[in-house]
Structures are given as structure tokens and as C-alpha cells.
Design a protein around this motif. Structure first.
Motif, PDB file in Angstrom:
ATOM      1  N   HIS A  40      42.387  27.720  38.101  1.00  0.00           N
ATOM      2  CA  HIS A  40      43.168  28.951  38.127  1.00  0.00           C
ATOM      3  C   HIS A  40      42.235  30.113  38.443  1.00  0.00           C
ATOM      4  CE1 HIS A  40      46.905  27.226  36.609  1.00  0.00           C
ATOM      5  NE2 HIS A  40      46.204  26.578  35.689  1.00  0.00           N
ATOM      6  N   ILE A  41      42.461  30.793  39.565  1.00  0.00           N
ATOM      7  CA  ILE A  41      41.652  31.947  39.953  1.00  0.00           C
ATOM      8  C   ILE A  41      42.391  33.217  39.525  1.00  0.00           C
ATOM      9  CG2 ILE A  41      40.453  33.110  41.833  1.00  0.00           C
ATOM     10  CD1 ILE A  41      39.541  30.220  41.471  1.00  0.00           C
ATOM     11  N   PRO A  42      41.788  34.061  38.704  1.00  0.00           N
ATOM     12  CA  PRO A  42      42.478  35.294  38.279  1.00  0.00           C
ATOM     13  C   PRO A  42      42.875  36.163  39.470  1.00  0.00           C
ATOM     14  CG  PRO A  42      40.521  34.902  36.935  1.00  0.00           C
ATOM     15  CD  PRO A  42      40.467  33.916  38.065  1.00  0.00           C
ATOM     16  N   LYS A  43      43.982  36.891  39.313  1.00  0.00           N
ATOM     17  CA  LYS A  43      44.499  37.744  40.386  1.00  0.00           C
ATOM     18  C   LYS A  43      44.688  39.165  39.886  1.00  0.00           C
ATOM     19  CE  LYS A  43      46.934  33.889  42.606  1.00  0.00           C
ATOM     20  NZ  LYS A  43      48.247  33.365  43.067  1.00  0.00           N
ATOM     21  N   ASP A  44      44.699  40.109  40.832  1.00  0.00           N
ATOM     22  CA  ASP A  44      44.965  41.492  40.461  1.00  0.00           C
ATOM     23  C   ASP A  44      46.473  41.716  40.364  1.00  0.00           C
ATOM     24  OD1 ASP A  44      45.981  41.788  43.057  1.00  0.00           O
ATOM     25  OD2 ASP A  44      44.167  42.757  43.812  1.00  0.00           O
ATOM     26  N   LYS A  45      46.893  42.940  40.089  1.00  0.00           N
ATOM     27  CA  LYS A  45      48.311  43.240  39.881  1.00  0.00           C
ATOM     28  C   LYS A  45      49.143  43.024  41.139  1.00  0.00           C
ATOM     29  CE  LYS A  45      47.363  46.566  36.193  1.00  0.00           C
ATOM     30  NZ  LYS A  45      47.448  47.980  35.749  1.00  0.00           N
ATOM     31  N   ARG A  46      48.500  43.015  42.280  1.00  0.00           N
ATOM     32  CA  ARG A  46      49.220  42.788  43.545  1.00  0.00           C
ATOM     33  C   ARG A  46      49.238  41.315  43.949  1.00  0.00           C
ATOM     34  NH1 ARG A  46      45.715  47.172  46.693  1.00  0.00           N
ATOM     35  NH2 ARG A  46      44.213  46.170  45.299  1.00  0.00           N
ATOM     36  N   GLY A  47      48.642  40.489  43.107  1.00  0.00           N
ATOM     37  CA  GLY A  47      48.653  39.053  43.389  1.00  0.00           C
ATOM     38  C   GLY A  47      47.501  38.565  44.224  1.00  0.00           C
ATOM     39  N   ASN A  48      46.511  39.416  44.472  1.00  0.00           N
ATOM     40  CA  ASN A  48      45.340  39.005  45.256  1.00  0.00           C
ATOM     41  C   ASN A  48      44.289  38.385  44.341  1.00  0.00           C
ATOM     42  OD1 ASN A  48      46.374  40.177  47.708  1.00  0.00           O
ATOM     43  ND2 ASN A  48      45.821  42.185  46.880  1.00  0.00           N
ATOM     44  N   GLU A  49      43.661  37.315  44.805  1.00  0.00           N
ATOM     45  CA  GLU A  49      42.628  36.675  44.012  1.00  0.00           C
ATOM     46  C   GLU A  49      41.430  37.602  43.817  1.00  0.00           C
ATOM     47  OE1 GLU A  49      41.537  32.953  45.726  1.00  0.00           O
ATOM     48  OE2 GLU A  49      43.302  31.901  44.951  1.00  0.00           O
ATOM     49  N   LEU A  50      40.966  37.685  42.589  1.00  0.00           N
ATOM     50  CA  LEU A  50      39.766  38.453  42.294  1.00  0.00           C
ATOM     51  C   LEU A  50      38.526  37.634  42.667  1.00  0.00           C
ATOM     52  CD1 LEU A  50      40.838  39.774  38.771  1.00  0.00           C
ATOM     53  CD2 LEU A  50      40.737  41.104  40.892  1.00  0.00           C
ATOM     54  N   ILE A  51      37.426  38.319  42.893  1.00  0.00           N
ATOM     55  CA  ILE A  51      36.157  37.631  43.126  1.00  0.00           C
ATOM     56  C   ILE A  51      35.520  37.438  41.756  1.00  0.00           C
ATOM     57  CG2 ILE A  51      33.896  37.751  44.240  1.00  0.00           C
ATOM     58  CD1 ILE A  51      35.180  39.581  46.343  1.00  0.00           C
ATOM     59  N   TYR A  52      35.609  36.221  41.239  1.00  0.00           N
ATOM     60  CA  TYR A  52      35.204  35.932  39.858  1.00  0.00           C
ATOM     61  C   TYR A  52      33.776  35.427  39.835  1.00  0.00           C
ATOM     62  CZ  TYR A  52      35.692  34.499  34.981  1.00  0.00           C
ATOM     63  OH  TYR A  52      35.542  34.369  33.606  1.00  0.00           O
ATOM     64  N   MET A  53      32.878  36.223  39.259  1.00  0.00           N
ATOM     65  CA  MET A  53      31.454  35.888  39.231  1.00  0.00           C
ATOM     66  C   MET A  53      30.901  35.854  37.811  1.00  0.00           C
ATOM     67  SD  MET A  53      30.046  35.364  42.268  1.00  0.00           S
ATOM     68  CE  MET A  53      30.725  35.362  43.930  1.00  0.00           C
ATOM     69  N   THR A  54      31.744  35.511  36.843  1.00  0.00           N
ATOM     70  CA  THR A  54      31.278  35.503  35.454  1.00  0.00           C
ATOM     71  C   THR A  54      31.451  34.144  34.786  1.00  0.00           C
ATOM     72  OG1 THR A  54      33.411  36.446  34.811  1.00  0.00           O
ATOM     73  CG2 THR A  54      31.560  37.959  35.008  1.00  0.00           C
ATOM     74  N   GLY A  55      31.253  33.090  35.557  1.00  0.00           N
ATOM     75  CA  GLY A  55      31.251  31.767  34.953  1.00  0.00           C
ATOM     76  C   GLY A  55      30.101  31.588  33.981  1.00  0.00           C
ATOM     77  N   ASN A  56      29.103  32.483  34.052  1.00  0.00           N
ATOM     78  CA  ASN A  56      28.007  32.453  33.090  1.00  0.00           C
ATOM     79  C   ASN A  56      28.416  33.042  31.746  1.00  0.00           C
ATOM     80  OD1 ASN A  56      28.244  34.953  34.368  1.00  0.00           O
ATOM     81  ND2 ASN A  56      26.115  35.487  34.026  1.00  0.00           N
ATOM     82  N   SER A  57      29.596  33.642  31.665  1.00  0.00           N
ATOM     83  CA  SER A  57      30.133  34.139  30.394  1.00  0.00           C
ATOM     84  C   SER A  57      31.333  33.312  29.943  1.00  0.00           C
ATOM     85  CB  SER A  57      30.547  35.613  30.526  1.00  0.00           C
ATOM     86  OG  SER A  57      29.420  36.455  30.591  1.00  0.00           O
ATOM     87  N   LEU A  58      32.266  33.094  30.853  1.00  0.00           N
ATOM     88  CA  LEU A  58      33.439  32.260  30.565  1.00  0.00           C
ATOM     89  C   LEU A  58      33.892  31.592  31.849  1.00  0.00           C
ATOM     90  CD1 LEU A  58      35.595  31.281  28.540  1.00  0.00           C
ATOM     91  CD2 LEU A  58      37.005  33.207  29.286  1.00  0.00           C
TER      92      LEU A  58
END
Length: 435
Positions: A40-58
Motif C-alpha cells: 500500500h503506497i500512501p496517497k495525498d488528498k487528490r489520490g496521487n501516490e506520495l514519494i515515501y522515503m521513510t522505510g527506515n522509520s516505518l
């Protein structure tokens, strides 16, 4: 340095390209590209995928996690207490379903690994066994910028044993003007104070700089001076080749919610080297889940210590958390740690190349340049920047994190990050810097 093969022609750092087309070509030729769609890739309020670069935290949630957890919820609903023996995955032995895969992830033998408790709790349990101070040998050595929880834990252990938590704590510090730690300085500390040091506890991968330490070198050095050696591998498990058995450390601990994608606050793992596996007289805290499995439910007998890392368990395991860990570990088992690390190095090398294109007068990467001395995290300092830069990155759709005083940590994770992610992150950073 050979880092990628495309149409049988090697791509090296020297001929990387800084355009989107090149990033898309790298993704097209990525053997692991399909796994992104299994998260599951997080999305913004408009439904666009965010660039998720914090797998080192969660780490992100694998899509199959829900079905794994639902299986246990269904068995609980339908079987009640009988689920301990009659569930599809019987709860009495559930932790055993994780052992072999977890051992492969951290480079250990199954007898050396158990999934239990949470990270800092496990660290304390390990110190009950492996921090046995005397009047002469009582000090604990850690890196000066260890993760705060580790520092708090060892300070409390010093106080618990009646020692001054400042005088008894030795800090391995970087040299003036440097961020990375130097092994010669560690050798000097041990030459001078080795006979007073009871325990060396180092973060396998430093949370701030991303420096991946030579665990075997540290272990050999510590044992030379009679110290016990342990590692906090929270930022290493699922990220780098830890090779815990071969490094020879006495123990290690880690969490599973970062690179192992098991969900917030999920269980941790413990490694105890097999040379300690059958030492039943080794000091430890005990509970009924570390008792002989064959007689555990007789309830009346004297305590009978389990061998191996299982002998450090206390309580029956939380099944729902273990189900989420199993969902992730099954993916690691399917892909193999080696292939993930191979892609990780390619992603991070490409990330480093693009950042360096911004110019050394703008960007400074404090993580080691040598890919063998780091995982997927790059810690970035931007000249004259403050936390407002991080806020602007977040507003632009990049999920990274800020660490005081001036570092942005970004971790392109090979399971679900793409080369396009890396390219677009740097483009967004470039736009913000040019405002």
C-alpha cells in the motif's frame, strides 16, 4: 564499480544520466519491480501516490498482511481457545513459523533467533545476561550518537547495578569536524580502558548517519579485551547483510517495523550466539515460555530451561502482531535478502549520483560513500537550510524525516521504492532550492 546490467551492457556510476527517461529505463529493467504493487503506497488528498522515503522509520504495509491477520481473527472467532492447537497456524507454536525466515534475514542459525517482545525490552533482557559488571570491569561503551533509547537503557543498567551513569558510560566519538566513526579511535579506547569495559553495545547501522559498522571487526576487537559485544540492529535488519552468526557477537536485538514492514510497534527479534545456546546457568530473567515445551503445561514441575534463543522468552506471543511479521517475512523468503540488497545498492547509488549533481556547495551527504558501509539510507545536509526545507518537501509530496540539527534522512527501500521515486524526489528538492 559494476552496479547494473541493462541489455547485457554494464551501467556504472560514471555513465548514469540525470533525466526521467533514464530512471524509467532502470525501473523497466528492475527484476523486483512487481513487488511495489504488493504494498500500500500512501496517497495525498487528490489520490496521487506520495514519494515515501521513510522505510527506515516505518515500513509500508504489504497488501497480504490483512489476510494473514484476518486468518487469525477468523480462527479466534471460530475456535476460541482451541485455536492454540487447532488454528490453521496453531498459536502455541506460532513464533516457530518465523524463525527460519528471520534467521536468514539476519544471517544466523535458527537456534540463535527468536521473535519476542519489543526492541528496548529485549535489549534489557539481553543485558541481564550479558552485562555482568564487577568492581573492576563495569563500563559500557556505545557510539556517542547512539539512538537515544539505547543510551537511556544502558544508563539505567549502570544505575541499577550501583554505578554512576556518566562515569561508567564510554562514548566512541567521531573526530572533530567529522560525522562518521573511526575504528582506530575504538582501538585506542580499548587499549586504554578495555579491562574496565564489560559491554560494547553499538547500533549496527547508525540511525543518524546511516553508517553500517563492521560487526565482525568490532566483535573481534571487543572479545580480545574480554568484553561482551552486542548490536542494536534496528536499522540493519532487512536492510544490510548483518551476518550475525559469522560476526561472532554475543547478542543482537532489532525491531521489525522498519525494513521488515510488520506495522507500528510490532514485535522485535533477538539473536544469541549458539556458543551460549546450552548455557543454562547463564543469568537471565525467565518465564513459562522459556520452559521445556514438552512439560510446559504440566504446571507443577521445576523450571526446565529451553536451549537456544527461545530460552529467553517469557510470555506466550501476541499472535496478531506475529501474523503481520509472517506476512512480511514470507515476502523476504520469496525474494531473498541478497536480491533486495543488490537492488538497494543500485537505488542508493543512483540517489547519490543525482544529489551530487546539485553540487557540493549545496548538498552534503554524511552517509559513507562506500556502498559496503551503508544501507539504503542517505543522510543529507543542505547548506544554510533549516527544518522549513523539510516542511516544503513534505508539502510537495515527499515523506522523509528530519533529524536535529540539520539532517534529512531518506531511505529508498528496494521492496517498494522505484528509480522514478528517487528521480522525482531530487527534482522536487531542486525546485525548492531554486525558489
Amino acid at each position: 564499480m559494476l552496479i547494473f546490467v541493462r541489455n547485457r551492457k554494464p551501467i556504472t556510476l560514471s555513465n548514469y544520466k540525470s533525466d526521467l527517461k533514464f530512471a524509467l529505463e532502470l525501473d523497466q529493467n528492475d527484476a523486483l519491480k512487481s513487488y511495489r504493487n504488493q504494498f500500500h503506497i500512501p496517497k495525498d488528498k487528490r489520490g496521487n501516490e506520495l514519494i515515501y522515503m521513510t522505510g527506515n522509520s516505518l515500513g509500508l504495509q504489504p497488501k497480504q498482511t490483512k489476510s494473514y491477520v484476518n486468518q487469525e481473527l477468523d480462527d479466534w472467532a471460530n475456535l476460541g481457545v482451541e485455536g492454540h492447537t487447532d488454528a490453521k497456524n496453531p498459536w502455541l507454536t506460532y513464533h516457530e513459523f518465523l524463525t527460519e525466515s528471520m534467521a536468514k534475514v539476519v544471517g544466523a542459525k535458527p537456534i540463535e533467533v527468536v521473535v519476542m517482545n519489543t526492541l528496548t525490552a529485549n535489549l534489557h533482557f539481553m543485558m541481564v545476561s550479558f552485562y555482568q559488571p564487577t568492581k573492576k570491569r563495569y563500563k559500557i561503551l556505545i557510539e556517542s550518537d547512539a539512538f537515544p533509547s539505547d543510551k537511556y537503557a544502558v544508563e539505567s543498567q549502570l544505575r541499577h547495578h550501583g554505578f554512576d551513569d556518566q562515569e561508567g558510560l564510554i562514548l566512541w566519538k567521531p573526530r572533530k569536524g567529522k560525522e562518521l566513526l573511526n575504528y582506530q579511535d575504538l582501538e585506542t579506547i580499548l587499549e586504554e580502558q578495555g579491562e574496565e569495559i564489560a559491554l560494547i553495545l553499538i547500533g549496527g547501522v547508525n540511525y543518524y548517519t546511516g553508517q553500517f559498522f563492521d560487526l565482525k571487526r568490532i566483535t573481534i576487537l571487543g572479545h580480545k579485551y574480554g568484553c561482551k559485544v552486542g548490536f542494536d540492529c534496528a536499522h540493519g535488519a532487512g536492510n544490510v547483510a548483518l551476518n550475525l552468526h559469522d560476526c561472532g557477537a554475543d547478542f543482537a536485538v532489532w525491531c521489525t517495523y522498519k525494513y521488515l514492514n510488520s506495522g507500528p510497534g510490532s514485535l522485535g527479534g533477538c539473536f544469541v550466539h549458539e556458543r551460549h545456546a546450552f548455557k543454562k546457568d547463564l543469568n537471565r530473567f525467565t518465564g513459562w515460555w522459556s520452559h521445556n515445551k514438552q512439560t510446559r503445561f504440566n504446571m507443577r514441575g521445576e523450571f526446565d530451561q529451553l536451549s537456544g534463543a527461545e530460552g529467553w522468552q517469557l510470555s506466550n506471543p501476541p499472535i496478531l502482531s506475529m501474523a503481520a511479521i509472517k506476512a512480511s517475512l514470507d515476502m523476504f523468503h520469496q525474494v531473498g535478502t541478497e536480491k533486495l540488497i543488490e537492488k538497494s545498492k543500485k537505488l542508493t547509488d543512483y540517489f547519490e549520483f543525482l544529489l551530487n549533481e546539485l553540487g557540493e556547495d549545496t548538498i552534503r551527504i554524511i552517509t559513507p560513500k562506500n556502498s559496503e558501509e551503508r544501507g539504503c539510507q542517505l543522510s543529507i545536509q543542505v547548506k544554510n537550510a533549516d527544518k522549513s526545507l523539510h516542511h516544503k518537501l513534505t508539502e510537495s509530496g515527499v515523506i522523509s524525516d528530519w533529524r536535529e540539527p540539520d539532517v534529512i534522512r531518506c531511505a529508498p527501500v528496494p521492496f517498494y521504492n522505484s528509480f522514478e521515486d528517487v528521480y522525482r524526489l531530487v527534482e522536487k528538492l531542486k525546485l525548492i532550492l531554486n525558489e
